[in-house]
Enzyme design. Structure first.
Site: not given
Ligand SMILES: [Zn+2]
Length: 343
Positions: A22, A24, A201, A204, A283
């Site tokens: 996972h 980006h 996703h 979350e 990220d």
């Molecule tokens: Zn993500």
């Protein structure tokens, strides 16, 4: 943990052969690179220097992060930018002992800036091919659709990407609340028909219902984040029954206030429930650390141990989109490493 065993534990994590699922690629844009690309492409940013860029990397929720993230992505213009961004992350993978990584990219953001899809994918794919050749780091590329955009153009975008090639699967990211997975049923069905992998996703910031939708309507093979699944025992049962992997990103969850701090994160409870969880960095340029930092701090704060780390990495290998043969190789690399370390 005693100082000596703490050092030993950190060294164990750092040198361990790992898998990341996972990540980006736009989220690996470090402030130094942000300013360099902005200057090279003559783009005005509200940040004068690295310090002011760094101080903007403070968030109160997912939306406030996305505003900074999309502003950052606006400096990516040329194939060389995408190449350098990806190569820099892969260099980190090399330093961090990551042997396989599955990378998300957000083509709609770049298309909205007038950047052609082959420019974006060309730069990313060149770096991925080089890293495999030079450093033996394998990868898979996952095209993400942004759920807060219209679903209308997603099918034609998917077909354009397929013409370019090199896509292992599709995903769904960006602002979760108010954008349920059901909007994207058609493009996920197309992707399934094309033999592509599917992830999304969900759970979350959004409720457990979004995880149900991602499973039932989008037929995803993995859930990204999914930390709110523990609010629904029926959902936990389903995730256990089908052994659905969850790609959890602890630093991201704390930075975006899903949990107040790492000590309150529910990863330990997810492990104890027998869920197929993995740790990832999401990220990393924005959330204060790459994969090793996520693993070390989370395991320390939750007072878990080396056995949990081994379990999380075994889960990640199993949950990857690699061939059975490749998974076998990665399992044996991990086992050899663990045996060598413990003997
Ligand atoms: Zn993500």
């Amino acid at each position: 943990m005693k100082e000596e065993s703490k050092i030993e534990f950190e060294s164990f994590v750092k040198h361990m052969p790992k898998v990341e699922l996972h990540l980006h690629i736009e989220g690996t844009l470090e402030p130094e690179m942000l300013l360099r690309f902005a200057q090279r492409n003559e783009i005005n940013l509200p940040y004068k220097d690295i310090e002011s860029a760094r101080s903007a990397y403070q968030f109160k929720d997912l939306q406030s992060f996305l505003n900074v993230y999309y502003l950052g992505a606006s400096v990516l213009r040329e194939e060389l930018d995408f190449y350098e961004l990806t190569k820099a992350y892969l260099q980190r993978c090399k330093q961090q002992g990551i042997m396989h990584t599955e990378i998300f990219f957000d083509p709609q953001t770049h298309l909205s800036h007038g950047i052609a899809l082959d420019v974006v994918m060309g730069g990313i794919r060149s770096a991925l091919a080089e890293a495999e050749c030079e450093w033996g780091i394998s990868s898979a590329l996952i095209l993400c659709f942004e759920r807060d955009r219209d679903a209308e153009s997603t099918v034609s975008l998917l077909h354009d990407a397929m013409k370019i090639g090199g896509i292992a699967g599709i995903g769904l990211d960006s602002a979760e609340l108010g954008n349920p997975p059901r909007k994207f049923q058609e493009v996920f069905q197309r992707a399934k028909n094309l033999g592509l992998h599917r992830v999304a996703h969900a759970g979350e910031e959004g409720p457990p219902e979004y995880i149900w939708e991602a499973l039932n309507l989008l037929k995803v093979e993995r859930i990204d984040h999914g930390v709110r699944c523990l609010e629904d025992s029926g959902l936990v049962e389903r995730l256990l029954e089908e052994r659905i992997p969850l790609t959890v990103c602890p630093f991201s969850n704390v930075e975006l206030k899903v949990f107040p701090d790492l000590e309150s994160h529910n990863l330990g409870k997810m492990i104890d429930a027998g869920l197929h969880v993995t740790i990832n960095s999401d990220d990393p340029a924005y959330f204060g650390g790459y994969l090793n930092e996520n693993i070390i701090s989370t395991v320390n704060c939750l007072e878990r141990d080396i056995n949990d780390i081994i379990l999380l990495q075994k889960n990640a290998i199993e949950a990857s989109f690699c061939t059975t043969e490749k998974k076998k190789q990665m399992f044996s690399a991990l086992e050899n490493y663990v045996d060598g370390f413990l003997s």
